[in-house]
Scaffold this motif. Structure first.
Motif, PDB file in Angstrom:
ATOM      1  N   LEU A   3       0.826  -1.201   0.000  1.00 17.93           N
ATOM      2  CA  LEU A   3       0.000   0.000   0.000  1.00 17.93           C
ATOM      3  C   LEU A   3       0.867   1.260   0.000  1.00 17.93           C
ATOM      4  O   LEU A   3       0.568   2.235  -0.691  1.00 17.93           O
ATOM      5  CB  LEU A   3      -0.931  -0.004   1.215  1.00 17.93           C
ATOM      6  CG  LEU A   3      -1.891   1.175   1.317  1.00 17.93           C
ATOM      7  CD1 LEU A   3      -2.797   1.229   0.106  1.00 17.93           C
ATOM      8  CD2 LEU A   3      -2.697   1.072   2.590  1.00 17.93           C
ATOM      9  N   ALA A   4       1.951   1.243   0.738  1.00 18.21           N
ATOM     10  CA  ALA A   4       2.850   2.396   0.779  1.00 18.21           C
ATOM     11  C   ALA A   4       3.473   2.642  -0.589  1.00 18.21           C
ATOM     12  O   ALA A   4       3.567   3.790  -1.040  1.00 18.21           O
ATOM     13  CB  ALA A   4       3.931   2.188   1.829  1.00 18.21           C
ATOM     14  N   CYS A   5       3.895   1.609  -1.277  1.00 19.16           N
ATOM     15  CA  CYS A   5       4.488   1.755  -2.619  1.00 19.16           C
ATOM     16  C   CYS A   5       3.453   2.278  -3.613  1.00 19.16           C
ATOM     17  O   CYS A   5       3.757   3.147  -4.435  1.00 19.16           O
ATOM     18  CB  CYS A   5       5.054   0.428  -3.100  1.00 19.16           C
ATOM     19  SG  CYS A   5       6.513  -0.093  -2.190  1.00 19.16           S
ATOM     20  N   GLU A  10       1.414   6.758  -6.962  1.00 22.05           N
ATOM     21  CA  GLU A  10       0.252   7.510  -7.425  1.00 22.05           C
ATOM     22  C   GLU A  10       0.327   8.982  -7.005  1.00 22.05           C
ATOM     23  O   GLU A  10      -0.124   9.860  -7.736  1.00 22.05           O
ATOM     24  CB  GLU A  10      -1.042   6.883  -6.908  1.00 22.05           C
ATOM     25  CG  GLU A  10      -1.344   5.535  -7.520  1.00 22.05           C
ATOM     26  CD  GLU A  10      -1.528   5.602  -9.023  1.00 22.05           C
ATOM     27  OE1 GLU A  10      -2.230   6.503  -9.511  1.00 22.05           O
ATOM     28  OE2 GLU A  10      -0.951   4.745  -9.713  1.00 22.05           O
ATOM     29  N   THR A  11       0.889   9.253  -5.850  1.00 19.60           N
ATOM     30  CA  THR A  11       1.029  10.633  -5.388  1.00 19.60           C
ATOM     31  C   THR A  11       1.987  11.405  -6.284  1.00 19.60           C
ATOM     32  O   THR A  11       1.741  12.555  -6.636  1.00 19.60           O
ATOM     33  CB  THR A  11       1.517  10.673  -3.936  1.00 19.60           C
ATOM     34  OG1 THR A  11       0.583   9.971  -3.124  1.00 19.60           O
ATOM     35  CG2 THR A  11       1.649  12.093  -3.433  1.00 19.60           C
TER      36      THR A  11
END
Length: 69
Positions: A3-5, A10-11
């Motif tokens: 999820l962090a990756c 995406e950010t």
């Protein structure tokens, strides 16, 4: 970790400084400040709105404020 990756990639894809499609002309908007309100004039469409700025998604916009007298 996954999820962090995903969040990181995406950010960074949502870069606010990235140029939009250069093939389209920007939407011209004139912004005039009045007492307690804004007047937005769309010269190419021949319309104006008070306190509401609207433009189509994906099209660049260019705004200017006319000189005050």
């Amino acid at each position: 970790m996954i999820l962090a990756c995903l969040l990181w990639s995406e950010t960074h894809r949502l870069d606010p400084y990235r140029q939009l499609n250069a093939g389209t002309r920007p939407l011209e908007v004139e912004a005039v400040a009045q007492d307690w309100k804004w007047l937005f004039i769309y010269p190419e469409h021949g319309i104006a709105s008070v306190n509401e700025l609207a433009f189509p998604a994906g099209r660049p916009s260019a705004s200017r404020s006319p000189p005050t007298r």
